[in-house]
Scaffold this active site. Structure first.
Site, PDB file in Angstrom:
ATOM      1  NE  ARG A 101      -4.062   0.494   1.488  1.00  0.00           N
ATOM      2  CZ  ARG A 101      -5.047   0.940   2.157  1.00  0.00           C
ATOM      3  NH1 ARG A 101      -5.503   1.703   2.773  1.00  0.00           N
ATOM      4  NH2 ARG A 101      -6.347   0.040   1.296  1.00  0.00           N
ATOM      5  CD  GLN A 131     -12.841  -1.396  -2.028  1.00  0.00           C
ATOM      6  OE1 GLN A 131     -12.214  -1.287  -0.862  1.00  0.00           O
ATOM      7  NE2 GLN A 131     -14.104  -1.731  -2.021  1.00  0.00           N
ATOM      8  CB  CYS A 274     -13.974   1.446  -1.147  1.00  0.00           C
ATOM      9  SG  CYS A 274     -13.718   3.362  -1.426  1.00  0.00           S
TER      10      CYS A 274
HETATM   11  N1  NVA Z   1      -9.800   6.991  -2.531  1.00  0.00           N
HETATM   12  C1  NVA Z   1      -9.442   6.591  -0.951  1.00  0.00           C
HETATM   13  C2  NVA Z   1      -9.693   5.079  -0.994  1.00  0.00           C
HETATM   14  C3  NVA Z   1      -9.468   4.552   0.393  1.00  0.00           C
HETATM   15  C4  NVA Z   1      -9.803   3.164   0.530  1.00  0.00           C
HETATM   16  C5  NVA Z   1      -7.952   6.733  -0.579  1.00  0.00           C
HETATM   17  O1  NVA Z   1      -7.138   6.650  -1.429  1.00  0.00           O
HETATM   18  O2  NVA Z   1      -7.685   7.437   0.479  1.00  0.00           O
HETATM   19  N1   CP Z   2     -11.323   0.174   1.194  1.00  0.00           N
HETATM   20  C1   CP Z   2     -10.153  -0.089   1.959  1.00  0.00           C
HETATM   21  O1   CP Z   2      -9.208  -0.391   1.374  1.00  0.00           O
HETATM   22  O2   CP Z   2     -10.246   0.192   3.228  1.00  0.00           O
HETATM   23  P1   CP Z   2      -8.665   0.562   4.145  1.00  0.00           P
HETATM   24  O3   CP Z   2      -8.080   1.834   3.672  1.00  0.00           O
HETATM   25  O4   CP Z   2      -9.212   0.708   5.638  1.00  0.00           O
HETATM   26  O5   CP Z   2      -7.969  -0.444   3.887  1.00  0.00           O
END
Ligand code: NVA
Ligand code: CP
Length: 316
Positions: A101, A131, A274
């Site tokens: 991530r 996702q 999401c």
């Molecule tokens: N668009 C959001 C999604 C989180 C799961 C982000 O990148 O923070």
């Molecule tokens: N939807 C999602 O990726 O959630 P988190 O940021 O909590 O992992």
């Protein structure tokens, strides 16, 4: 040869169907697979916070008989403490797979190139493939009630329309690829200047020529939602854009998923997010807590679909 999951664009429709078929089995019968990844380890390298992604991968790996190791931003400190390449090569000597991530999508590509083990994109600034796969799986599950239960989950998506309203962000980019690949129609409504990545739109439209998915980008939420069977939103400011929150609250104010907007959607519309959600901003409490909302089914399905991904990539 090892296989990574960096973008939905790289998956064939057959591979998506196979993942969904396996996810159905994993969801139905947890104990049958409790040794599927015995002896395997998964590293979770996270440069951003997470609830769903971290917990669903960790618990999923445990349920498959494997082990996971969470590495917080300060531990690996990618690119600062050591190069991505060196970190990837080192970790590949210990584990059987990596979930990354990160901020820059290039980090995913660099890690996949250097790692000797499969790399899974657990969200980058550009995309969030796990996702979107879980989202399509959820839509397929929900539409089985239309007398199509015998059909494969993926093929139930053809001809449905998903309206995405909000920021043309990482989740939106992945949904575009996912819809194009599976033949689902997608209408994206964003404020001017916040449209999804132009290259993603172009490539999705190319893919859609074969699957007959219709892709529409607009600045009008009403027209996007019109007749849609699924309405989807995400936060207006993603992780890393926190300093833009107040500006975006003004720009996005007409892009809220609320009961009024949903009157234009199809009867029984599914509402998706999401998560995490900013209630009262991109979605109202009323909608998020309504019977149309499947946001927690989406969250649950992250785990089932990711278990399928882990088996496909790590078992070999
Ligand atoms: N668009 C959001 C999604 C989180 C799961 C982000 O990148 O923070
Ligand atoms: N939807 C999602 O990726 O959630 P988190 O940021 O909590 O992992």
């Amino acid at each position: 040869m090892k296989k990574d999951l960096i973008s939905i664009k790289d998956l064939t429709i057959k591979e998506i169907e196979e993942l969904f078929d396996l996810a159905v089995k994993l969801k139905r019968n947890k104990s049958k697979f409790n040794k599927a990844l015995a002896g395997k380890s998964l590293a979770l390298i996270f440069q951003k916070p997470s609830n769903r992604t971290r917990v669903s991968f960790e618990v999923g790996m445990y349920q498959l008989g494997g082990n996971s190791i969470y590495l917080s931003p300060s531990e690996i400190n990618l690119g600062v403490r050591e190069t991505i390449k060196d970190a990837a090569k080192t970790i590949s000597r210990y584990v059987d797979g990596i979930v990354l991530r990160t901020f820059q999508h290039k980090n995913c590509l660099d890690m996949a190139l250097a790692a000797g083990v499969p790399v899974i994109n657990g969200l980058s600034d550009f995309s969030h493939p796990c996702q979107a796969l879980a989202d399509l799986f959820t839509i397929g599950e929900k539409f089985s009630r239309l007398g199509q239960a015998s059909q494969k989950v993926g093929s139930r998506l053809k001809g449905l329309t998903l309206a995405y309203v909000g920021d043309g962000n990482n989740v939106c980019n992945s949904l575009l690829f996912a819809a194009a690949k599976t033949g689902m129609n997608i209408a994206v409504a964003t404020p001017a200047g916040y449209a999804p990545d132009a290259q993603v739109v172009k490539e999705s439209k190319e893919i859609a020529k074969e699957t007959l998915s219709q892709i529409r980008i607009t600045e009008d939420p009403l027209s996007a939602v019109n007749g849609a069977q699924v309405v989807y939103t995400d936060v207006w400011a993603s992780m890393g854009q926190e300093e833009e929150i107040s500006k975006r609250k003004i720009i996005f104010k007409d892009f809220q998923i609320n009961a009024r907007l949903l009157t234009n959607a199809a009867t029984g519309v599914l509402v998706m997010h999401c998560l995490p959600a900013h209630r009262g901003e991109e979605i109202t409490d009323e909608v998020m807590d309504s019977n149309n909302s499947v946001v927690f089914d989406q969250a649950e399905n992250r785990m089932h679909v990711q278990k399928a991904i882990l088996i496909k990539l790590l078992k070999g």
